[in-house]
Scaffold this motif. Structure first.
Motif, PDB file in Angstrom:
ATOM      1  N   GLU A 298       2.691  -0.888  -7.850  1.00  0.00           N
ATOM      2  CA  GLU A 298       2.841   0.464  -7.324  1.00  0.00           C
ATOM      3  C   GLU A 298       2.825   1.521  -8.417  1.00  0.00           C
ATOM      4  O   GLU A 298       2.386   2.645  -8.195  1.00  0.00           O
ATOM      5  N   TYR A 301      -0.773   2.484  -8.989  1.00  0.00           N
ATOM      6  CA  TYR A 301      -1.332   3.317  -7.917  1.00  0.00           C
ATOM      7  C   TYR A 301      -0.726   4.723  -7.932  1.00  0.00           C
ATOM      8  O   TYR A 301      -1.406   5.703  -7.605  1.00  0.00           O
ATOM      9  N   ARG A 319       2.651  10.438  -1.264  1.00  0.00           N
ATOM     10  CA  ARG A 319       2.084   9.402  -0.394  1.00  0.00           C
ATOM     11  C   ARG A 319       1.508   9.969   0.900  1.00  0.00           C
ATOM     12  O   ARG A 319       1.029   9.225   1.748  1.00  0.00           O
ATOM     13  N   THR A 328       3.113   2.998   1.162  1.00  0.00           N
ATOM     14  CA  THR A 328       3.024   2.655  -0.261  1.00  0.00           C
ATOM     15  C   THR A 328       2.025   3.565  -0.954  1.00  0.00           C
ATOM     16  O   THR A 328       1.174   4.196  -0.306  1.00  0.00           O
ATOM     17  N   LYS A 330      -0.297   2.450  -2.846  1.00  0.00           N
ATOM     18  CA  LYS A 330      -1.590   1.784  -2.717  1.00  0.00           C
ATOM     19  C   LYS A 330      -2.296   2.217  -1.440  1.00  0.00           C
ATOM     20  O   LYS A 330      -3.505   2.492  -1.446  1.00  0.00           O
ATOM     21  N   ASP A 331      -1.541   2.303  -0.350  1.00  0.00           N
ATOM     22  CA  ASP A 331      -2.131   2.753   0.913  1.00  0.00           C
ATOM     23  C   ASP A 331      -2.618   4.200   0.791  1.00  0.00           C
ATOM     24  O   ASP A 331      -3.666   4.564   1.353  1.00  0.00           O
ATOM     25  N   CYS A 333      -3.722   5.566  -1.923  1.00  0.00           N
ATOM     26  CA  CYS A 333      -4.962   5.511  -2.717  1.00  0.00           C
ATOM     27  C   CYS A 333      -6.144   5.142  -1.836  1.00  0.00           C
ATOM     28  O   CYS A 333      -7.237   5.697  -1.983  1.00  0.00           O
ATOM     29  N   LEU A 339      -9.830   3.536  -3.835  1.00  0.00           N
ATOM     30  CA  LEU A 339      -9.989   2.091  -3.933  1.00  0.00           C
ATOM     31  C   LEU A 339     -11.099   1.637  -3.002  1.00  0.00           C
ATOM     32  O   LEU A 339     -11.290   2.201  -1.919  1.00  0.00           O
TER      33      LEU A 339
END
Length: 384
Positions: A298, A301, A319, A328, A330-331, A333, A339
């Motif tokens: 995390e 990201y 976020r 998260t 990552k989500d 991103c 990504l």
């Protein structure tokens, strides 16, 4: 890369090496009988530093190549202990090399005239020439299988050319300058062991291979005599960092809302005592974000998001993408398109079904299976 973001690609890559035959070194060694330059590394390093200061002064203040916007250098020590420097220089727009003739004004690959420039001729012929290959020099260390490992002689070019793909060398240059911190081999152990009932001591044979340590020195934490560590770790302002106070700045200053975290130092200064960001009045500063390894999860990201998100007032706003709060970083991103996901593969398959023949479609599926590391063999109809 923060400099590249601000000033575009660098213009000059300069390497300067130390020379143990410098007259300044010989002059100092004349006061020490029986010693040479390899015996006195501190003398070589000090003379090198003086010449480096003179070189940077000529470039950055005297503007021998033109007005400079920025510059950086890294000092390395060769295997023989001799220091050398790699330097990158950013010139202003008026002094950038745009044509081959501009390059020829700065760089010369010709031997100076012995008549018109005797000092230049002596310097080049004595320190900058590669010895002849082959013939009577077949025992030279660079001769491998009766050929020059450095590929000399080089092909002759009558004029300077500019490679259109030269920007690909930028990453190489920065990797060349950033090879990591200086390293040293250290061993921590008792070397002398007293024998029982005797004053004679036994010397331990040290195995340097087994005792090699890959270490990095970190500066210690210093405290005053009147300070205690536990109260410092529990003080109220311990959680107020440059990053968290960035959120507070975005709540109070409308101008900060238009800046990413890396851009904040350009217009604001961090006040360590008051733990606040204040408007910058003097000098200029280029901000950068600490590197994070992709394996750090995390944190990695979050770093990606900080390069594009402007003016967040909390971690939740970082976020949030188009009004949607993602669980998260990552989500988030993925939502920003930072990504790769399966969407590009889906589109490729859909388009291939319209125009590809059977064999072409099969080859595409095989390639995808190999790329995605699918263990179970699938038939064509299962893939469809």
């Amino acid at each position: 890369m923060a400099l590249c973001r601000e000033f575009d690609n660098p213009d000059l890559f300069i390497t300067s090496t130390s020379n143990p035959k410098w007259p300044e070194i010989d002059g100092m060694l004349s006061y020490v009988n029986g010693q040479k330059a390899p015996d006195r590394h501190e003398i070589v390093a000090r003379v090198f530093k003086q010449k480096l200061d003179a070189l940077t002064n000529d470039i950055m203040k005297e503007h021998i190549f033109g007005t400079c916007q920025a510059g950086l250098y890294i000092i390395e020590f060769q295997k023989r202990g001799l220091p050398h420097v790699h330097m990158l220089i950013w010139l202003t727009r008026d002094y950038k090399c745009k044509t081959p003739s501009d390059i020829d004004d700065l760089i010369s690959a010709e031997i100076p005239s012995q008549i018109h420039d005797p000092e230049g001729f002596k310097a080049v012929t004595e320190y900058m020439l590669h010895e002849p290959c082959g013939g009577s020099h077949m025992d030279a260390p660079f001769i491998i299988d009766r050929k020059c490992s450095k590929h000399f002689p080089k092909p002759y070019y009558a004029e300077t050319t500019i490679d259109k793909d030269g920007s690909r060398a930028i990453k190489y240059l920065f990797k060349y300058l950033n090879k990591g911190p200086d390293r040293a081999t250290i061993v921590i152990q008792e070397n002398m062991i007293p024998n029982e009932n005797s004053t004679v001591q036994t010397v331990i044979d040290v195995d340097e291979i087994k005792n090699y340590l890959d270490c990095r020195y970190l500066s210690p934490l210093t405290l005053r005599d009147s300070q205690q560590l536990p109260p410092l770790l529990h003080r109220e302002s311990i959680k107020e960092t440059m990053f968290t106070q960035w959120f507070e700045l975005n709540k109070q200053d409308e101008h900060a809302l238009s800046l990413t975290y890396a851009k904040i130092p350009k217009d604001y200064v961090w006040n360590q005592d008051a733990k606040i960001w204040t408007r910058r009045k003097l000098r200029t500063c280029i901000g950068r974000i600490v590197y994070s390894n992709p394996a750090s999860g995390e944190r990695y990201y979050l770093r990606m998001l900080l390069n594009i998100v402007k003016g967040p007032r909390s971690f939740e706003e970082i976020r949030t993408v188009d009004g949607t709060l993602h669980p998260t970083f990552k989500d988030a991103c993925f939502a920003h398109g930072l990504l790769n996901d399966d969407k590009e593969w889906t589109e490729a398959i859909s388009k291939s079904r319209l125009w590809a023949t059977g064999s072409q479609l099969r080859d595409l599926f095989v390639t995808m299976l190999l790329f995605c590391n699918v263990s179970k063999p699938l038939t064509l109809w299962e893939l469809n």
